[in-house]
Scaffold this active site. Sequence first.
Site, PDB file in Angstrom:
ATOM      1  N   ALA A  24       9.958   5.795   3.552  1.00  0.00           N
ATOM      2  CA  ALA A  24       9.094   6.603   2.680  1.00  0.00           C
ATOM      3  C   ALA A  24       9.093   6.078   1.244  1.00  0.00           C
ATOM      4  O   ALA A  24       8.581   6.731   0.342  1.00  0.00           O
ATOM      5  CB  ALA A  24       9.544   8.063   2.714  1.00  0.00           C
ATOM      6  N   SER A  50       7.550   3.395   0.228  1.00  0.00           N
ATOM      7  CA  SER A  50       6.299   2.724  -0.156  1.00  0.00           C
ATOM      8  C   SER A  50       5.229   2.941   0.905  1.00  0.00           C
ATOM      9  O   SER A  50       5.493   3.528   1.956  1.00  0.00           O
ATOM     10  CB  SER A  50       6.535   1.216  -0.359  1.00  0.00           C
ATOM     11  OG  SER A  50       6.678   0.565   0.879  1.00  0.00           O
ATOM     12  N   TYR A  98       6.560  -8.799  15.421  1.00  0.00           N
ATOM     13  CA  TYR A  98       6.095  -7.528  14.849  1.00  0.00           C
ATOM     14  C   TYR A  98       5.176  -6.805  15.834  1.00  0.00           C
ATOM     15  O   TYR A  98       5.331  -5.606  16.092  1.00  0.00           O
ATOM     16  CB  TYR A  98       5.351  -7.784  13.533  1.00  0.00           C
ATOM     17  CG  TYR A  98       4.628  -6.556  13.005  1.00  0.00           C
ATOM     18  CD1 TYR A  98       5.264  -5.655  12.160  1.00  0.00           C
ATOM     19  CD2 TYR A  98       3.300  -6.294  13.359  1.00  0.00           C
ATOM     20  CE1 TYR A  98       4.605  -4.528  11.680  1.00  0.00           C
ATOM     21  CE2 TYR A  98       2.628  -5.174  12.899  1.00  0.00           C
ATOM     22  CZ  TYR A  98       3.282  -4.296  12.051  1.00  0.00           C
ATOM     23  OH  TYR A  98       2.625  -3.179  11.592  1.00  0.00           O
TER      24      TYR A  98
HETATM   25  P1  NDP Z   1       5.412  -0.962   3.657  1.00  0.00           P
HETATM   26  O1  NDP Z   1       6.066  -2.284   3.624  1.00  0.00           O
HETATM   27  O2  NDP Z   1       4.721  -0.456   2.463  1.00  0.00           O
HETATM   28  O3  NDP Z   1       6.469   0.143   4.111  1.00  0.00           O
HETATM   29  C1  NDP Z   1       7.475  -0.143   5.011  1.00  0.00           C
HETATM   30  C2  NDP Z   1       8.655   0.740   4.741  1.00  0.00           C
HETATM   31  O4  NDP Z   1       9.691   0.415   5.663  1.00  0.00           O
HETATM   32  C3  NDP Z   1       9.259   0.554   3.349  1.00  0.00           C
HETATM   33  O5  NDP Z   1       9.589   1.817   2.868  1.00  0.00           O
HETATM   34  C4  NDP Z   1      10.489  -0.261   3.617  1.00  0.00           C
HETATM   35  O6  NDP Z   1      11.535  -0.054   2.701  1.00  0.00           O
HETATM   36  C5  NDP Z   1      10.883   0.311   4.962  1.00  0.00           C
HETATM   37  N1  NDP Z   1      11.872  -0.533   5.621  1.00  0.00           N
HETATM   38  C6  NDP Z   1      11.791  -1.833   5.918  1.00  0.00           C
HETATM   39  N2  NDP Z   1      12.934  -2.250   6.470  1.00  0.00           N
HETATM   40  C7  NDP Z   1      13.748  -1.179   6.533  1.00  0.00           C
HETATM   41  C8  NDP Z   1      15.069  -0.987   6.974  1.00  0.00           C
HETATM   42  N3  NDP Z   1      15.807  -1.992   7.451  1.00  0.00           N
HETATM   43  N4  NDP Z   1      15.605   0.239   6.892  1.00  0.00           N
HETATM   44  C9  NDP Z   1      14.895   1.253   6.380  1.00  0.00           C
HETATM   45  N5  NDP Z   1      13.648   1.125   5.930  1.00  0.00           N
HETATM   46  C10 NDP Z   1      13.092  -0.081   5.998  1.00  0.00           C
HETATM   47  O7  NDP Z   1       4.415  -1.025   4.908  1.00  0.00           O
HETATM   48  P2  NDP Z   1       3.370   0.042   5.503  1.00  0.00           P
HETATM   49  O8  NDP Z   1       3.380   1.280   4.737  1.00  0.00           O
HETATM   50  O9  NDP Z   1       2.109  -0.678   5.696  1.00  0.00           O
HETATM   51  O10 NDP Z   1       3.988   0.273   6.942  1.00  0.00           O
HETATM   52  C11 NDP Z   1       4.333   1.545   7.410  1.00  0.00           C
HETATM   53  C12 NDP Z   1       4.054   1.650   8.885  1.00  0.00           C
HETATM   54  O11 NDP Z   1       2.662   1.527   9.114  1.00  0.00           O
HETATM   55  C13 NDP Z   1       4.709   0.572   9.736  1.00  0.00           C
HETATM   56  O12 NDP Z   1       5.206   1.169  10.903  1.00  0.00           O
HETATM   57  C14 NDP Z   1       3.563  -0.359  10.078  1.00  0.00           C
HETATM   58  O13 NDP Z   1       3.790  -1.017  11.285  1.00  0.00           O
HETATM   59  C15 NDP Z   1       2.444   0.636  10.184  1.00  0.00           C
HETATM   60  N6  NDP Z   1       1.103   0.107  10.090  1.00  0.00           N
HETATM   61  C16 NDP Z   1       0.668  -0.476   8.940  1.00  0.00           C
HETATM   62  C17 NDP Z   1      -0.618  -0.968   8.853  1.00  0.00           C
HETATM   63  C18 NDP Z   1      -1.141  -1.611   7.637  1.00  0.00           C
HETATM   64  O14 NDP Z   1      -2.286  -2.048   7.663  1.00  0.00           O
HETATM   65  N7  NDP Z   1      -0.379  -1.681   6.537  1.00  0.00           N
HETATM   66  C19 NDP Z   1      -1.534  -0.853   9.989  1.00  0.00           C
HETATM   67  C20 NDP Z   1      -0.958  -0.212  11.147  1.00  0.00           C
HETATM   68  C21 NDP Z   1       0.306   0.254  11.170  1.00  0.00           C
HETATM   69  P3  NDP Z   1      11.627  -0.867   1.301  1.00  0.00           P
HETATM   70  O15 NDP Z   1      10.689  -0.177   0.374  1.00  0.00           O
HETATM   71  O16 NDP Z   1      13.052  -0.687   0.929  1.00  0.00           O
HETATM   72  O17 NDP Z   1      11.238  -2.259   1.596  1.00  0.00           O
HETATM   73 MG1  PMR Z   2      -6.704  -8.345  11.486  1.00  0.00          MG
HETATM   74  C1  PMR Z   2     -12.084  -4.935  13.460  1.00  0.00           C
HETATM   75  C2  PMR Z   2     -11.367  -5.919  13.155  1.00  0.00           C
HETATM   76  C3  PMR Z   2      -9.984  -5.974  12.649  1.00  0.00           C
HETATM   77  C4  PMR Z   2      -9.109  -4.971  12.310  1.00  0.00           C
HETATM   78  C5  PMR Z   2      -9.319  -3.476  12.362  1.00  0.00           C
HETATM   79  C6  PMR Z   2      -7.887  -5.597  11.897  1.00  0.00           C
HETATM   80  C7  PMR Z   2      -6.724  -4.927  11.517  1.00  0.00           C
HETATM   81  N1  PMR Z   2      -8.046  -6.966  11.966  1.00  0.00           N
HETATM   82  C8  PMR Z   2      -9.345  -7.216  12.418  1.00  0.00           C
HETATM   83  C9  PMR Z   2      -9.919  -8.459  12.630  1.00  0.00           C
HETATM   84  C10 PMR Z   2      -9.363  -9.684  12.302  1.00  0.00           C
HETATM   85  N2  PMR Z   2      -8.128  -9.872  11.793  1.00  0.00           N
HETATM   86  C11 PMR Z   2     -10.002 -10.972  12.438  1.00  0.00           C
HETATM   87  C12 PMR Z   2     -11.395 -11.185  12.962  1.00  0.00           C
HETATM   88  C13 PMR Z   2      -9.099 -11.904  12.001  1.00  0.00           C
HETATM   89  C14 PMR Z   2      -9.267 -13.390  11.955  1.00  0.00           C
HETATM   90  C15 PMR Z   2      -9.693 -13.803  10.646  1.00  0.00           C
HETATM   91  C16 PMR Z   2      -7.924 -11.201  11.581  1.00  0.00           C
HETATM   92  C17 PMR Z   2      -6.801 -11.811  11.072  1.00  0.00           C
HETATM   93  C18 PMR Z   2      -5.637 -11.134  10.758  1.00  0.00           C
HETATM   94  C19 PMR Z   2      -4.410 -11.705  10.290  1.00  0.00           C
HETATM   95  C20 PMR Z   2      -4.100 -13.114  10.018  1.00  0.00           C
HETATM   96  N3  PMR Z   2      -5.482  -9.749  10.842  1.00  0.00           N
HETATM   97  C21 PMR Z   2      -4.234  -9.475  10.499  1.00  0.00           C
HETATM   98  C22 PMR Z   2      -3.554 -10.629  10.168  1.00  0.00           C
HETATM   99  C23 PMR Z   2      -2.218 -10.252   9.826  1.00  0.00           C
HETATM  100  O1  PMR Z   2      -1.315 -10.970   9.462  1.00  0.00           O
HETATM  101  C24 PMR Z   2      -2.083  -8.785  10.057  1.00  0.00           C
HETATM  102  C25 PMR Z   2      -1.184  -8.638  11.249  1.00  0.00           C
HETATM  103  O2  PMR Z   2      -1.506  -8.994  12.331  1.00  0.00           O
HETATM  104  O3  PMR Z   2      -0.014  -8.078  11.078  1.00  0.00           O
HETATM  105  C26 PMR Z   2       0.762  -7.961  12.278  1.00  0.00           C
HETATM  106  C27 PMR Z   2      -3.462  -8.312  10.401  1.00  0.00           C
HETATM  107  C28 PMR Z   2      -4.014  -7.057  10.625  1.00  0.00           C
HETATM  108  N4  PMR Z   2      -5.305  -6.865  11.053  1.00  0.00           N
HETATM  109  C29 PMR Z   2      -5.559  -5.530  11.154  1.00  0.00           C
HETATM  110  C30 PMR Z   2      -4.372  -4.839  10.794  1.00  0.00           C
HETATM  111  C31 PMR Z   2      -4.210  -3.336  10.797  1.00  0.00           C
HETATM  112  C32 PMR Z   2      -3.433  -5.766  10.461  1.00  0.00           C
HETATM  113  C33 PMR Z   2      -2.066  -5.366   9.947  1.00  0.00           C
HETATM  114  C34 PMR Z   2      -1.142  -5.356  11.038  1.00  0.00           C
HETATM  115  C35 PMR Z   2      -0.506  -4.128  11.526  1.00  0.00           C
HETATM  116  O4  PMR Z   2       0.032  -3.358  10.776  1.00  0.00           O
HETATM  117  O5  PMR Z   2      -0.488  -3.965  12.745  1.00  0.00           O
END
Ligand code: NDP
Ligand code: PMR
Length: 395
Positions: free
Chosen positions: A90, A92, A270
Amino acid sequence: MALQTATSFLPSALSARKEGAVKDSAFLGVRLADGLKLDTTSLGLRTKRVNTSSVAIRAQASTVSAPTATPASPAGKKTLRTGTAVITGASSGLGLATAKALAESGKWHVIMACRDYLKTARAARAAGMPKGSYTIVHLDLASLDSVRQFVNNVRQLDMPIDVVVCNAAVYQPTAKEPSFTADGFEMSVGVNHLGHFLLARELLEDLKASDYPSKRLIIVGSITGNTNTLAGNVPPKANLGDLRGLASGLNGAGSAAMIDGAEFDGAKAYKDSKVCNMLTMQEFHRRYHEETGITFASLYPGCIATTGLFREHIPLFRLLFPPFQKYITKGYVSEEEAGKRLAQVVSEPSLTKSGVYWSWNNNSASFENQLSEEASDTEKARKVWELSEKLVGLA
Ligand code: NDP
Ligand code: PMR
Ligand code: LMG
């Protein structure tokens, strides 16, 4: 401040102890005698009523009152008591935004379960979370000892645990070599899945014991772990294979730092961990929903392209990813919006269905989404559960 700083480095054992358990412990020069109960508020563990300028530790006989007041409304109708939600990570991103949304609703007390106390304290203040609406408790998911210690510590707070949100995660897309948790598990799966697995299993008992009408255990999933989507098909794709790496301990021995036993790939690790998160939620549902009435849920909150999750990605990616998601995929959501979504899964009376993976459409309306074949494979879920139990010492 000094007190808060000190508490962040408090050995977990000292952070809060049950009556009679604190034995002559010295902290900031104050000794606590046998039989006295620590008021955790004055340890700064609970920000409620903490006077940060005061360094006095009060040892008192009274218990810390849990936020359970259920005052009768003027009409005589009982209102729902304040719920208590544990949120990991929580400090960030999504976790912080969710904590803020819940705290500001006035209906929730948030236990911010974080590895960096000071960062979390600053983040909560900067986010404007109301004083008294949260408690920060140390949790490092990269250590099973820390998880167990956290569980002990939250139990000493004498607060009910009504909702648990497994949100924290690490993403290491540029790592060439695996890194490992204190227990020797590959870091991404170790933190995102195994640490949470132990935490959730332990806190299940506390959820069962809570009298809150809608108890929930939420494990954050993601679209990128679901190969039935475009995003889930961006290489490297999630794939747990036959789980041989997990079975052999995920410790890099015999090149098994990956669940499927293949060569290490941080981005894949991941995505695999997210598949484990979604499988675990469903396995919890199958094993415990009927018996306990607890709602088990997962979600994809949208692409929150600006969070710390991408801190280890290359600068070019961090620059291009937000506009790419905003203008091209249109999958982008702000941290605030994503926090509101997760807060709905915590709190909305309409989202009580168990076993669901929630998503939101472009109008921000929630819907039950379909998981990929692998992320909904019941046999795999059972195997992941059983192997994880062994790795975290539950079997
Ligand atoms: P952040 O990096 O902003 O938040 C991650 C959090 O996890 C931070 O508070 C971090 O702490 C904490 N954390 C990392 N390692 C540990 C550890 N060893 N022990 C305790 N806490 C830890 O990322 P997000 O807010 O984006 O991610 C939150 C969730 O959302 C994740 O489950 C991620 O998979 C998911 N998610 C994110 C997406 C995105 O687009 N960002 C999309 C889909 C899912 P610290 O601040 O100390 O580093
Ligand atoms: Mg991705 C509808 C298309 C879509 C969406 C919703 C996401 C979400 N991404 C999309 C498309 C694409 N992505 C396409 C076309 C590409 C090729 C250019 C692309 C690439 C890409 C990369 C290199 N996307 C990424 C990465 C990451 O490093 C991120 C990742 O995979 O983390 C595991 C990511 C993500 N794309 C998303 C989301 C939500 C992520 C963040 C990952 C996660 O939290 O699961
Ligand atoms: C990989 O690197 C690692 O190699 C791998 O090990 C692993 O870590 C993986 O999943 C993690 O990452 C990532 C690398 C390659 O990506 C980047 O570094 C940058 C990708 C960022 C996203 C693409 C941005 C493209 C467009 C930017 C436009 C932004 C401005 C928009 C403003 C609009 C204003 C109206 O990642 C890959 O996966 C590469 C895959 C190869 C695909 C390349 C083609 C991209 C096509 C994207 C679709 C959009 C096309 C239309 C362009 C229209 C232009 C307006």
